[in-house]
Design a protein around this motif. Structure first.
Motif, PDB file in Angstrom:
ATOM      1  N   VAL A 248      12.102   0.646  -9.223  1.00  0.00           N
ATOM      2  CA  VAL A 248      11.831   0.263  -7.832  1.00  0.00           C
ATOM      3  C   VAL A 248      13.152   0.080  -7.091  1.00  0.00           C
ATOM      4  CG1 VAL A 248      10.898  -1.578  -6.363  1.00  0.00           C
ATOM      5  CG2 VAL A 248       9.634  -0.826  -8.401  1.00  0.00           C
ATOM      6  N   ILE A 249      13.224   0.659  -5.899  1.00  0.00           N
ATOM      7  CA  ILE A 249      14.359   0.464  -5.006  1.00  0.00           C
ATOM      8  C   ILE A 249      13.798  -0.223  -3.756  1.00  0.00           C
ATOM      9  CG2 ILE A 249      16.271   1.531  -3.761  1.00  0.00           C
ATOM     10  CD1 ILE A 249      16.374   1.936  -6.836  1.00  0.00           C
ATOM     11  N   PRO A 250      14.097  -1.524  -3.565  1.00  0.00           N
ATOM     12  CA  PRO A 250      13.495  -2.282  -2.456  1.00  0.00           C
ATOM     13  C   PRO A 250      14.357  -2.265  -1.180  1.00  0.00           C
ATOM     14  CG  PRO A 250      14.591  -3.796  -3.921  1.00  0.00           C
ATOM     15  CD  PRO A 250      14.787  -2.414  -4.499  1.00  0.00           C
TER      16      PRO A 250
ATOM     17  N   ASP B  98       1.592  -1.550 -10.004  1.00  0.00           N
ATOM     18  CA  ASP B  98       1.362  -0.104 -10.152  1.00  0.00           C
ATOM     19  C   ASP B  98       2.637   0.606 -10.597  1.00  0.00           C
ATOM     20  OD1 ASP B  98      -1.253  -0.532  -9.325  1.00  0.00           O
ATOM     21  OD2 ASP B  98      -0.983   0.399  -7.351  1.00  0.00           O
ATOM     22  N   ALA B  99       3.770   0.235  -9.995  1.00  0.00           N
ATOM     23  CA  ALA B  99       5.052   0.845 -10.370  1.00  0.00           C
ATOM     24  C   ALA B  99       5.350   0.583 -11.845  1.00  0.00           C
ATOM     25  CB  ALA B  99       6.174   0.302  -9.495  1.00  0.00           C
TER      26      ALA B  99
ATOM     27  N   GLY C   5      10.333   9.292 -11.318  1.00  0.00           N
ATOM     28  CA  GLY C   5      10.778   8.075 -11.976  1.00  0.00           C
ATOM     29  C   GLY C   5      11.155   6.924 -11.057  1.00  0.00           C
ATOM     30  N   ILE C   6      11.065   7.120  -9.739  1.00  0.00           N
ATOM     31  CA  ILE C   6      11.518   6.099  -8.784  1.00  0.00           C
ATOM     32  C   ILE C   6      10.536   5.979  -7.623  1.00  0.00           C
ATOM     33  CG2 ILE C   6      13.339   5.465  -7.131  1.00  0.00           C
ATOM     34  CD1 ILE C   6      15.276   7.092  -8.846  1.00  0.00           C
ATOM     35  N   ILE C   7      10.321   4.747  -7.177  1.00  0.00           N
ATOM     36  CA  ILE C   7       9.608   4.501  -5.926  1.00  0.00           C
ATOM     37  C   ILE C   7      10.496   3.598  -5.071  1.00  0.00           C
ATOM     38  CG2 ILE C   7       8.277   2.549  -6.871  1.00  0.00           C
ATOM     39  CD1 ILE C   7       5.958   3.490  -4.987  1.00  0.00           C
TER      40      ILE C   7
ATOM     41  N   LEU D 149      12.202  -4.110 -12.881  1.00  0.00           N
ATOM     42  CA  LEU D 149      11.876  -2.808 -12.309  1.00  0.00           C
ATOM     43  C   LEU D 149      13.037  -2.206 -11.521  1.00  0.00           C
ATOM     44  CD1 LEU D 149       8.251  -3.526 -11.015  1.00  0.00           C
ATOM     45  CD2 LEU D 149       8.930  -2.375 -13.131  1.00  0.00           C
ATOM     46  N   ILE D 150      13.957  -3.061 -11.061  1.00  0.00           N
ATOM     47  CA  ILE D 150      15.092  -2.589 -10.273  1.00  0.00           C
ATOM     48  C   ILE D 150      16.245  -2.283 -11.223  1.00  0.00           C
ATOM     49  CG2 ILE D 150      16.733  -3.160  -8.444  1.00  0.00           C
ATOM     50  CD1 ILE D 150      14.648  -5.084  -7.350  1.00  0.00           C
ATOM     51  N   PRO D 151      16.864  -1.102 -11.097  1.00  0.00           N
ATOM     52  CA  PRO D 151      18.007  -0.809 -11.966  1.00  0.00           C
ATOM     53  C   PRO D 151      19.062  -1.913 -11.856  1.00  0.00           C
ATOM     54  CG  PRO D 151      17.376   1.138 -10.697  1.00  0.00           C
ATOM     55  CD  PRO D 151      16.582  -0.020 -10.162  1.00  0.00           C
ATOM     56  N   ALA D 152      19.562  -2.372 -12.991  1.00  0.00           N
ATOM     57  CA  ALA D 152      20.502  -3.501 -13.025  1.00  0.00           C
ATOM     58  C   ALA D 152      21.718  -3.264 -12.140  1.00  0.00           C
ATOM     59  CB  ALA D 152      20.930  -3.774 -14.457  1.00  0.00           C
TER      60      ALA D 152
END
Length: 106
Positions: free
Chosen positions: A70-72, A62-63, A33-35, A90-93
């Protein structure tokens, strides 16, 4: 000059090839569930030509298609998302502030 963005799953990285030459990479780590994007690099002689931006754009699309959060960790990916707010969701709030991004979608 023909360029392409490739997801090299064996090496856990996106790549940009230009006429068969590797010109940019974006390393990632995947969990269920995470990239997480950990490093982006454009090689000498190819910087400033938009290769990394095209690569990250494709990686984020793609994500989204895979339903991944997404974790940047890579500053370039965080900055790209900051400039292209369509990917902010895409990034958790609760983690957006960690990367200098707004917590609210707007």
């Amino acid at each position: 000059m023909a360029s392409s963005v490739i997801n090299d799953r064996d090496q856990s990285r996106y790549e940009v090839e230009l006429d068969g030459e590797l010109v940019a990479i974006a390393d990632y780590a995947k969990q269920p569930g995470i990239i997480s994007f950990t490093h982006t690099e454009t090689f000498d002689g190819h910087k400033g030509q938009g290769h990394a931006g095209r690569m990250i754009d494709q990686a984020l699309r793609d994500a989204r298609d895979e339903g991944l959060e997404v974790i940047p960790f890579c500053w370039f990916v965080a900055e790209y998302i900051g400039e292209h707010r369509e990917f902010l969701e895409l990034i958790p709030a609760d983690r957006r502030g960690e990367f200098g991004l707004p917590s609210e979608l707007s």
